[in-house]
Design an enzyme around this catalytic site. Structure first.
Site, mmCIF file in Angstrom:
data_model
loop_
_atom_site.group_PDB
_atom_site.id
_atom_site.type_symbol
_atom_site.label_atom_id
_atom_site.label_comp_id
_atom_site.label_asym_id
_atom_site.label_seq_id
_atom_site.Cartn_x
_atom_site.Cartn_y
_atom_site.Cartn_z
ATOM 1 N N ASP A 149 100.499 -46.530 54.367
ATOM 2 C CA ASP A 149 100.912 -46.774 55.752
ATOM 3 C C ASP A 149 102.019 -45.784 56.141
ATOM 4 O OD1 ASP A 149 101.474 -47.848 58.199
ATOM 5 O OD2 ASP A 149 101.784 -49.891 57.490
ATOM 6 N N HIS B 242 91.337 -48.850 63.743
ATOM 7 C CA HIS B 242 92.766 -48.847 64.102
ATOM 8 C C HIS B 242 93.282 -47.450 64.431
ATOM 9 C CE1 HIS B 242 96.912 -50.093 64.241
ATOM 10 N NE2 HIS B 242 97.231 -49.314 63.207
HETATM 11 C C1 HEM Z 1 100.338 -55.253 60.631
HETATM 12 C C2 HEM Z 1 100.015 -54.354 61.559
HETATM 13 C C3 HEM Z 1 99.596 -52.949 61.230
HETATM 14 C C4 HEM Z 1 99.094 -52.433 60.091
HETATM 15 C C5 HEM Z 1 98.816 -53.144 58.787
HETATM 16 C C6 HEM Z 1 98.854 -51.016 60.335
HETATM 17 C C7 HEM Z 1 98.327 -50.142 59.407
HETATM 18 C C8 HEM Z 1 98.041 -48.820 59.655
HETATM 19 C C9 HEM Z 1 97.392 -47.920 58.740
HETATM 20 C C10 HEM Z 1 96.940 -48.289 57.344
HETATM 21 C C11 HEM Z 1 97.282 -46.720 59.330
HETATM 22 C C12 HEM Z 1 96.633 -45.442 58.758
HETATM 23 C C13 HEM Z 1 97.581 -44.574 58.012
HETATM 24 C C14 HEM Z 1 98.716 -44.012 58.821
HETATM 25 O O1 HEM Z 1 98.582 -43.015 59.534
HETATM 26 O O2 HEM Z 1 99.784 -44.607 58.733
HETATM 27 C C15 HEM Z 1 97.876 -46.835 60.635
HETATM 28 C C16 HEM Z 1 97.978 -45.836 61.552
HETATM 29 C C17 HEM Z 1 98.621 -45.944 62.755
HETATM 30 N N1 HEM Z 1 99.155 -47.087 63.302
HETATM 31 FE FE1 HEM Z 1 99.117 -48.915 62.498
HETATM 32 N N2 HEM Z 1 99.240 -50.724 61.615
HETATM 33 C C18 HEM Z 1 99.688 -51.874 62.202
HETATM 34 C C19 HEM Z 1 100.148 -52.020 63.481
HETATM 35 C C20 HEM Z 1 100.350 -50.989 64.358
HETATM 36 C C21 HEM Z 1 100.934 -51.114 65.669
HETATM 37 C C22 HEM Z 1 101.437 -52.424 66.291
HETATM 38 C C23 HEM Z 1 100.997 -49.867 66.205
HETATM 39 C C24 HEM Z 1 101.534 -49.403 67.534
HETATM 40 C C25 HEM Z 1 101.580 -50.110 68.625
HETATM 41 C C26 HEM Z 1 100.432 -48.954 65.226
HETATM 42 C C27 HEM Z 1 100.336 -47.594 65.388
HETATM 43 C C28 HEM Z 1 99.735 -46.753 64.492
HETATM 44 C C29 HEM Z 1 99.600 -45.328 64.721
HETATM 45 C C30 HEM Z 1 100.161 -44.545 65.902
HETATM 46 C C31 HEM Z 1 98.887 -44.828 63.642
HETATM 47 C C32 HEM Z 1 98.444 -43.386 63.437
HETATM 48 C C33 HEM Z 1 97.176 -43.145 64.193
HETATM 49 C C34 HEM Z 1 96.763 -41.688 64.140
HETATM 50 O O3 HEM Z 1 96.228 -41.258 63.114
HETATM 51 O O4 HEM Z 1 97.008 -41.001 65.132
HETATM 52 N N3 HEM Z 1 100.045 -49.673 64.137
HETATM 53 N N4 HEM Z 1 98.340 -48.144 60.805
#
Ligand code: HEM
Length: 395
Positions: free
Chosen positions: A218, A307
């Site tokens: 993450d 996501h």
């Molecule tokens: C428990 C809730 C969440 C989990 C478990 C989660 C998990 C992840 C994972 C595994 C990734 C892919 C790896 C990375 O680039 O970090 C990711 C990407 C991302 N997450 Fe989340 N996330 C959560 C909530 C959120 C929320 C609430 C937001 C924003 C409002 C968010 C924004 C993003 C963004 C901007 C990316 C990168 C997307 C890209 O590649 O451009 N995430 N998240």
């Protein structure tokens, strides 16, 4: 060990920020990396600089532990009284981060190993009304709307003053929190506190992506240090130049149902492989996802409601995620209260709101995560030696 001369100690900077004035002013040798240990030093301490253009605790390489506090200012407190207390809290934070006891510290020995302690302050929406400063609050700063996925518990919502305390040692976090809360008591009450943790060195390599409590890598596509200028820092209004905004969302992970999802489906939900973190269209973690790629059935390889697709804004605006995990109580059946303290810094909260709206509309991950807390804060800039956090607004 406040009675020991500082020159006998070794101060190592662990973060990305430039060497701070506090260490420089004491004439202590300051080294840039943790492994540059000098012989015959009896008590190495690791210090993140308190002073600088920006507050510490944002671009700082994330420490292993966090406690985020929200305090409410009592009715009737005016801006001068609040400023006097904030100045004291800022001075406490400055001393504690360099390994010195706070003034009136009742457990001064607990201050000697800050372990990269940082303290970051932020101002909530209602604070400006309470202090009669509503005209200084920028128009783009609003309270987050309620989203359809939200099941907010008022116990984790809002707050006037936010204090984010991070360190690689949870003891240092606890001690700093104790001192800061004691010194705020004359005019503030605790609204909530949220504690979290994340993987850090030596468990993972320096610069490697940590895994969250759901098992995912993450933070992979977070902005790099060089990109933070464009993503995080503000250029106005004047008092907020070099400051930022912070959103903290407490997001519960529904682990019982998540555990039942098979590995391939977990990869689909995110759009990345859980084992390597590689996008489903790539081979290694830092490959750029190809959102146009289709499979043999002409279906997108990264699903429309994956996501990483939903979390990407088409105009390129980004946030900087500095998330922690929480893992609190178990029910008698062993169901955990666990999830993410999703902490995001961005120049403007509307970037976060627009991103969360896209996630709210159609993100597969919504079936396994539930936002239960929400708060947003303006983050004032850092200060120079002799200054204090908040002086640009209240000084
Ligand atoms: C428990 C809730 C969440 C989990 C478990 C989660 C998990 C992840 C994972 C595994 C990734 C892919 C790896 C990375 O680039 O970090 C990711 C990407 C991302 N997450 Fe989340 N996330 C959560 C909530 C959120 C929320 C609430 C937001 C924003 C409002 C968010 C924004 C993003 C963004 C901007 C990316 C990168 C997307 C890209 O590649 O451009 N995430 N998240």
């Amino acid at each position: 060990m406040a009675d020991k001369p500082m020159s006998r100690r070794l101060i190592l900077t662990g973060g990305l920020a430039a060497v701070g004035g506090a260490a420089a002013a004491t004439g202590v040798g300051v080294l840039r990396a943790r492994d540059e240990v000098v012989e015959n030093q009896d008590e190495p301490i690791v210090v993140e600089p308190f002073h600088g253009r920006h507050q510490a605790g944002i671009a700082t390489v994330p420490q292993g532990h966090v406690a985020v506090l929200a305090l409410d200012v009592a009715e009737g407190v005016d801006a001068d009284r609040f400023a006097a207390v904030l100045r004291m809290l800022s001075h406490d934070a400055e001393r504690l981060t360099r390994g010195e006891a706070a003034l009136g510290d009742t457990e001064p020995q607990l201050a000697t190993h800050p372990a990269r302690l940082t303290v970051t302050f932020g101002f909530g929406y209602a604070l400006f009304d309470k202090l009669d400063l509503a005209d200084r609050r920028p128009d783009d700063f609003t309270v987050l709307p309620e989203f359809t996925v939200d099941e907010l518990d008022p116990a984790f919502v809002g707050g006037d003053l936010m204090v984010q305390i991070c360190s690689d040692d949870v003891t240092a976090v606890a001690h700093a929190m104790r001192m800061l809360v004691k010194d705020s008591r004359s005019i503030m009450r605790v609204r909530w506190v949220q504690r979290g943790f994340r993987q850090t060195t030596p468990v993972i390599e320096p610069g490697a992506t940590p895994r969250n409590v759901m098992g995912q890598l993450d933070g992979t596509s977070n902005p790099t240090t060089d990109e933070l200028d464009a993503v995080v820092w503000r250029d106005g209004p004047d008092w907020l130049r070099d400051g930022s905004t912070m959103v903290i969302r407490r997001i519960r992970a529904e682990m019982e149902t998540w555990d039942a999802v098979d590995p391939a489906a977990k990869d689909m939900v995110i759009g990345r492989r859980n084992d390597t973190g590689a996008p489903l269209t790539g081979r290694s973690e830092h490959d750029e996802p190809d959102f146009d790629a289709v499979d043999g059935l002409r279906l997108p390889v990264i699903a429309a409601n994956a996501h990483i697709r939903r979390a990407r804004l088409s105009d390129g605006r980004r946030i900087f995620r500095r998330a922690y995990n929480y893992d609190d109580q178990l029910t008698p059946h062993g169901i955990p209260d666990t999830g993410l303290l999703f902490i995001a810094y961005q120049s403007d909260v509307t970037t976060f709101v627009d991103m969360q709206r896209r996630i709210d509309e159609a993100d597969m991950l919504n079936s396994w995560v539930t936002p239960v807390g929400s708060a947003e804060f303006l983050i004032p800039p850092g200060c120079r030696p002799g200054g204090w956090i908040g002086e640009t607004l209240l000084g």
